[in-house]
Design an enzyme around this catalytic site. Structure first.
Site, mmCIF file in Angstrom:
data_model
loop_
_atom_site.group_PDB
_atom_site.id
_atom_site.type_symbol
_atom_site.label_atom_id
_atom_site.label_comp_id
_atom_site.label_asym_id
_atom_site.label_seq_id
_atom_site.Cartn_x
_atom_site.Cartn_y
_atom_site.Cartn_z
ATOM 1 N N HIS A 82 37.631 44.570 43.494
ATOM 2 C CA HIS A 82 36.931 44.306 44.595
ATOM 3 C C HIS A 82 35.601 43.532 44.762
ATOM 4 C CE1 HIS A 82 35.320 44.987 48.974
ATOM 5 N NE2 HIS A 82 34.322 45.489 48.398
ATOM 6 N N ASP A 111 31.122 10.945 52.188
ATOM 7 C CA ASP A 111 31.789 11.785 51.238
ATOM 8 C C ASP A 111 30.656 12.320 50.371
ATOM 9 O OD1 ASP A 111 33.465 13.526 49.836
ATOM 10 O OD2 ASP A 111 35.277 12.109 50.529
ATOM 11 N N TRP A 147 31.776 45.936 38.722
ATOM 12 C CA TRP A 147 31.438 44.251 38.554
ATOM 13 C C TRP A 147 30.618 44.150 37.742
ATOM 14 C CZ3 TRP A 147 27.910 40.562 40.303
ATOM 15 C CH2 TRP A 147 26.980 41.034 40.904
ATOM 16 N N SER A 175 33.534 26.025 37.644
ATOM 17 C CA SER A 175 33.735 25.547 38.929
ATOM 18 C C SER A 175 32.601 25.544 39.730
ATOM 19 C CB SER A 175 34.681 26.617 39.361
ATOM 20 O OG SER A 175 34.806 26.301 40.946
ATOM 21 N N SER A 176 31.587 26.541 39.591
ATOM 22 C CA SER A 176 30.449 26.918 40.352
ATOM 23 C C SER A 176 29.666 25.510 40.108
ATOM 24 C CB SER A 176 29.993 27.950 40.296
ATOM 25 O OG SER A 176 30.618 29.020 40.712
ATOM 26 N N HIS A 259 20.628 38.590 39.678
ATOM 27 C CA HIS A 259 19.624 38.585 40.905
ATOM 28 C C HIS A 259 19.449 37.376 41.671
ATOM 29 C CE1 HIS A 259 17.340 40.771 43.807
ATOM 30 N NE2 HIS A 259 16.715 39.643 43.818
ATOM 31 N N GLU A 261 21.896 35.423 41.574
ATOM 32 C CA GLU A 261 23.441 35.425 42.221
ATOM 33 C C GLU A 261 23.046 35.970 43.781
ATOM 34 O OE1 GLU A 261 26.137 34.180 41.635
ATOM 35 O OE2 GLU A 261 27.469 35.116 42.796
ATOM 36 N N TYR A 263 20.778 35.740 45.669
ATOM 37 C CA TYR A 263 20.237 34.613 46.853
ATOM 38 C C TYR A 263 21.229 33.337 46.798
ATOM 39 C CZ TYR A 263 16.319 37.597 46.442
ATOM 40 O OH TYR A 263 15.696 38.819 46.699
ATOM 41 N N SER A 274 20.051 29.099 60.843
ATOM 42 C CA SER A 274 19.112 28.457 61.346
ATOM 43 C C SER A 274 19.777 27.218 62.122
ATOM 44 C CB SER A 274 18.460 27.886 60.078
ATOM 45 O OG SER A 274 17.767 28.968 59.487
ATOM 46 N N HIS A 308 14.384 44.725 38.459
ATOM 47 C CA HIS A 308 14.418 46.007 39.574
ATOM 48 C C HIS A 308 15.815 46.548 39.370
ATOM 49 C CE1 HIS A 308 15.224 42.927 42.853
ATOM 50 N NE2 HIS A 308 16.218 43.324 42.482
ATOM 51 N N HIS A 309 16.620 45.812 38.820
ATOM 52 C CA HIS A 309 18.019 46.599 38.706
ATOM 53 C C HIS A 309 18.201 47.515 37.603
ATOM 54 C CE1 HIS A 309 19.819 43.827 41.475
ATOM 55 N NE2 HIS A 309 18.925 42.861 41.138
ATOM 56 N N THR A 334 11.228 36.643 53.200
ATOM 57 C CA THR A 334 12.220 37.056 53.960
ATOM 58 C C THR A 334 11.822 37.335 55.419
ATOM 59 O OG1 THR A 334 13.075 37.828 51.901
ATOM 60 C CG2 THR A 334 14.381 38.320 53.904
ATOM 61 N N LYS A 337 11.363 34.628 57.563
ATOM 62 C CA LYS A 337 12.454 33.899 58.281
ATOM 63 C C LYS A 337 13.103 34.755 59.326
ATOM 64 C CE LYS A 337 14.661 31.331 54.694
ATOM 65 N NZ LYS A 337 15.243 30.192 55.378
ATOM 66 N N ARG A 456 27.609 56.405 43.051
ATOM 67 C CA ARG A 456 28.589 55.563 43.294
ATOM 68 C C ARG A 456 29.557 55.352 42.317
ATOM 69 N NH1 ARG A 456 25.542 49.823 41.906
ATOM 70 N NH2 ARG A 456 27.390 48.780 42.408
#
Lengths: 533, 384
Positions: A82, A111, A147, A175-176, A259, A261, A263, A274, A308-309, A334, A337, A456
């Site tokens: 998931h 294009d 994950w 790909s990315s 991390h 990722e 963002y 926006s 921080h993880h 943040t 924004k 979790r």
């Protein structure tokens, strides 16, 4: 970007002579940014139902204590898949789909800069995910280590199918990287001559920043899984303590990717919002410059907060303090924004079509997710929150609103432009309300579960957690099944009979180059550069 | 439509709040029984209230605009889209609030990191899927396994009050004592987490992490493993019993290995009857083996192979015993030689050889079914 652009189609252009090929070849060989955008979006849509079904299985198992449906091993495979599919197969391709569709239209380019590469970067994905999902049908377990695939659970102790997982991550990464490269090159080189940097729509800005993030961190992820492969098969000991390696190194490398990722997943969504809020507030975006700066600052700070993880891994106090301060600092841009979006709404002339509803849903729930993010940033409190359902609630509030809601909002917003069909507004609003209610019923109680001490990734739980888990499961089913409305709306708009003509501008307050084009957009656009006011 | 939906939202909100108030024991962090847990609680609440204030402010402005500035109410948009002063205000004020939060967080963190002057040191080792506690100065060492029976997990029996939060051997510590924890792991990453003690410490193979707690209230406190560690991650709870110093001393005396160690050793070597071995073995099997190999002996292949008709089980006796003693490195099959004594080992192996029709195959192979502690000792010696 304050006034409607004045570009109109050149009557002498020959665009209509170069229509698409017919049949499956059109989709397999296409180099057209619109076709590739469509492919990305449909791919991500299919994956959303796959990964969503997995989440529902997880929620069924957690409906009450004791075994309900899945054994613990299959449960772990479901949570792992998931997460992986939602991140790499739903959010990232959907954002790439929006980028493909919109960036050329927004910057006045015919294009993407590298159209064949573009085709390849999409067509890597179905193979990557076929490989990943095929592990579910192999005789051993599919990846079942979460994950985040922490070593040594995923190396020494990983199932055989981990190798398929590693190669599929490599393919997704390639790909990315290619997609990001293409986007950077397009934005730098293909802008209409009069499209100055500070006139770029925020969606383009945020994707530019995101693309740089992707280029910087996807190779790190590739390195990470390559080290795993080496540890598993070539007798290296990067992550194996018994061989002189370091299990913590894995976490550092993973989160140095992980991390930024986060963002990568939400910054393009900020760009979508926006675009939408000013349209339906009929008022230009407040503080455009600061929005651009804030995006860049968030991205830069995103690189220096990965630990921080890992606050509970036994990090020295100096590292914990630095990473806590740096993380808290992200609240500032943040906040800028959020305040600017609210200021855009303030004293506007508001209407509440479906895209606006989803944008407002994003604004409220993302702020809530930001608050829990601030709480999680404080190291001492994080000792209690880490790896509990509080964290699950936090990142679902941030990602469901920041990514899923913004994607859905964007799809509703640009769907009439893409297809020339207006969706059914009543159905759209029903979809919004059911999704929002379902989402909150699912994830709000998870805060309480986490604070009360539920870890979790457990397939079974103590009796005191039963009530909230049952609410979560009910919410998850509302949330999941209301997406069928979205499916119907998309299919109807894409394949249904056209009922009436949609104007070029579609929305009264819409500004930007894409709204100067006819609806639906012709197959080829901006073969001569438009003039931006 | 809109009215109908807003009524529904209202109904759900009211439902959620009342449900919360009536049905649920815990919706917030526990205040806990250690200075650390209380400091964390206060920090958590302070941060929560600050978020509430900011949230109220932002959302009231938002809601005000959403109500007042609708096009349907004749609102026209003002052209107002830049204001340097405002931008500075909403950059600086949050920054100051963050500093206000960072200061207490730093103080609490410094306190947490102070492991000086502890009176008792316990080494905590995470295994797939149990904890080992070693009292370094007392020489006491034991494993702590989930004690909830499989029948409750599989819904064949009513669930007890502490379903999945109960163990066979809890950690026992004296009240009002600074207990230092040395946390590590034997296989994969685990995390030792007891919310009421305010401790969560990752257990990482190859690292020894320090943490501590000072419980000032007698009682039983429960927690769980906090880091995904494989299939039975949800089934390795932690129970800490905080007792008075007197009771702790008694407990130490009872469990200290040197007192009557010799007698203990000979006791575990005494031959047992088949019935004794089977009773002992069944209980031990449920505790140490059943989570993976299942009560049916069918396991969860291919991760956990079946024991029913297994070639390892029905093969030569010494090979069978050696397999359990040394385990299979890199898999969940641990070296049970360190975890079980000869008596327990004899019981469990006898049980496995007896159950699920394995006995018939073993008799055909002309091998003994019953295993005595002396057999285990013999194989132990041979393998060393």
């Amino acid at each position: 970007m304050t006034d409607a652009a004045v570009y109109t189609q050149d009557p002498d252009s020959h665009e209509e002579h170069h229509g698409p090929e017919h049949g499956f070849k059109r989709w397999l060989f296409t180099t057209n940014h619109k076709d590739i955008g469509t492919l990305y979006l449909f791919f991500s849509f299919i994956m959303m139902f796959v990964a969503g079904a997995m989440a529902l299985l997880v929620r069924v198992e957690l409906f009450e204590p004791g075994k309900v449906l899945l054994n613990p091993e299959y449960f772990n495979q479901m949570t792992t898949m998931h997460g992986l599919i939602m991140v790499f197969g739903v959010i990232m391709p959907a954002m790439a789909g929006l980028a493909n569709w919109l960036i050329p239209l927004m910057i006045g380019a015919p294009d993407m800069a590298l159209p064949r590469l573009n085709n390849w970067s999409f067509w890597l994905l179905p193979f990557a995910f076929a490989m990943l999902i095929s592990t579910l049908f192999m005789s051993g377990p599919a990846p079942d280590f979460g994950w985040t695939f922490y070593a040594p659970l995923s190396t020494t102790y990983g199932p055989k199918s981990t190798d398929f997982f590693i190669f599929s991550i490599h393919l997704m990464g390639a790909s990315s990287i290619l997609a990001a490269l293409n986007i950077v090159v397009t934005i730098f080189n293909m802008r209409a001559p009069s499209m100055a940097w500070m006139k770029l729509p925020l969606f383009v800005w945020s994707w530019l920043v995101t693309a740089f993030l992707l280029l910087a961190v996807m190779p790190v992820l590739a390195g990470c899984v390559t080290m795993m492969l080496m540890d598993r098969h070539f007798h290296t000991s990067f992550f194996n303590a018994a061989g002189g390696g370091d299990p913590l190194l894995f976490q550092h490398v993973f989160w140095f990717f992980g991390h930024p990722e986060v963002y990568i997943l939400i910054l393009p969504g900020f760009g979508v919002i926006s675009a939408i809020i000013p349209t339906f507030a009929r008022k230009p975006l407040f503080g455009y410059r600061f929005m651009v700066y804030a995006t860049a600052v968030i991205a830069i700070l995103g690189f220096v907060v990965w630990m921080h993880h890992m606050f509970t891994t036994g990090a020295p106090i100096a590292a914990q303090l630095y990473f806590m301060y740096a993380t808290m600092l992200i609240a500032v841009p943040t906040g800028i924004k959020v305040f600017n979006w609210v200021a855009t709404i303030f004293k506007g002339s508001l209407t509440f079509e479906t895209p606006m509803l989803f944008a407002l849903g994003f604004l409220v729930m993302f702020t809530l997710g930001g608050f829990s993010g601030l709480m999680v940033a404080l190291v001492p409190s994080d000792y209690q929150y880490r790896d509990s359902y509080f964290v699950v609630a936090h990142f679902h509030y941030v990602l469901v609103s920041g990514s899923l809601f913004t994607i859905i909002a964007g799809v509703y917003y640009w769907l009439p432009k893409w297809t020339g069909q207006m969706y059914n507004e009543r159905l759209g609003q029903l979809h919004f309300w059911l999704t929002t209610i379902g989402m909150n019923v699912t994830f709000l109680p998870m805060h309480f579960l986490g604070l009360a001490g539920m870890p979790r990734r457990i397939p079974d739980y103590a009796l005191q957690f039963t009530d909230f888990n049952q609410i979560c499961t009910v919410g998850a089913f509302i949330f999941g099944f209301s997406q069928l409305i979205f499916l119907y709306i998309i299919l109807k708009a894409s394949f249904g009979k056209r009922t009436y003509q949609v104007s070029n501008q579609v929305w009264e307050g819409a500004t930007g180059l894409e709204w100067t084009l006819p609806s639906p957009v012709p197959y080829h656009t901006f073969e001569t550069a438009p003039v931006v006011p | 439509m809109f009215q109908w939906i807003s009524r529904l939202v209202l109904f759900i909100v009211i439902f959620l709040f009342t449900f919360t108030a009536y049905a649920v024991s815990g919706i917030n962090l526990p205040y806990g029984v250690t200075p650390t847990s209380r400091e964390i609680y206060d920090l958590h609440m302070a941060c929560f209230y600050i978020c509430c204030v900011i949230g109220t402010l932002v959302f009231s402005i938002l809601i005000y605009s959403l109500i007042k500035h609708r096009k349907s109410k004749g609102a026209t948009a003002v052209h107002f889209h830049e204001h340097l002063g405002l931008e500075i205000v909403w950059t600086v004020i949050p920054f100051l609030i963050l500093i206000g939060l960072a200061i207490p967080a730093t103080i609490v963190l410094k306190h947490i990191h102070n492991t000086d002057r502890s009176a008792l040191t316990i080494k905590v080792t995470g295994y797939q899927w149990k904890w080992k506690y070693e009292y370094l100065d007392q020489g006491i060492s034991f494993f702590s396994n989930l004690s909830t029976p499989q029948d409750q997990i599989l819904n064949n029996a009513p669930k007890g009050k502490w379903f999945l939060l109960e163990v066979d051997n809890p950690m026992v510590v004296p009240v009002n004592t600074k207990v230092k924890l040395l946390v590590t792991a034997d296989d994969v990453v685990h995390a030792w987490w007891v919310p009421e003690l305010g401790v969560k410490q990752d257990a990482i193979p190859g690292f020894v992490n320090e943490n501590w707690f000072y419980a000032d209230k007698i009682g039983t406190y429960r927690g769980q493993c906090g880091e995904l560690c494989g299939i039975n991650h949800g089934f390795m709870p932690i129970v800490v019993q905080v007792v008075s110093q007197v009771d702790f001393d008694k407990w130490v005396k009872l469990h200290r290995p040197n007192a009557g160690n010799e007698a203990n050793q000979t006791l575990t070597m005494k031959p047992l009857s088949e019935k004794e071995l089977m009773i002992l073995g069944k209980a031990q099997y449920d505790k140490s083996c059943g989570m993976c190999h299942q009560a049916t002996g069918l396991g969860l292949p291919p991760s956990f192979p079946p024991l029913k008709r297994s070639r390892v089980v029905t093969g030569p006796l010494d090979g069978s015993i050696a397999f359990v003693l040394t385990g299979v490195p890199g898999t969940a099959m641990q070296a049970f030689g360190q975890q079980l004594n000869n008596k327990e080992m004899a019981g469990v192996i006898t049980y496995i050889r007896h159950a699920w029709g394995n006995d018939k195959i073993i008799i055909n192979h002309k091998q003994p079914i019953i295993v005595q502690p002396s057999d285990i000792e013999r194989v132990r010696r041979k393998n060393l």
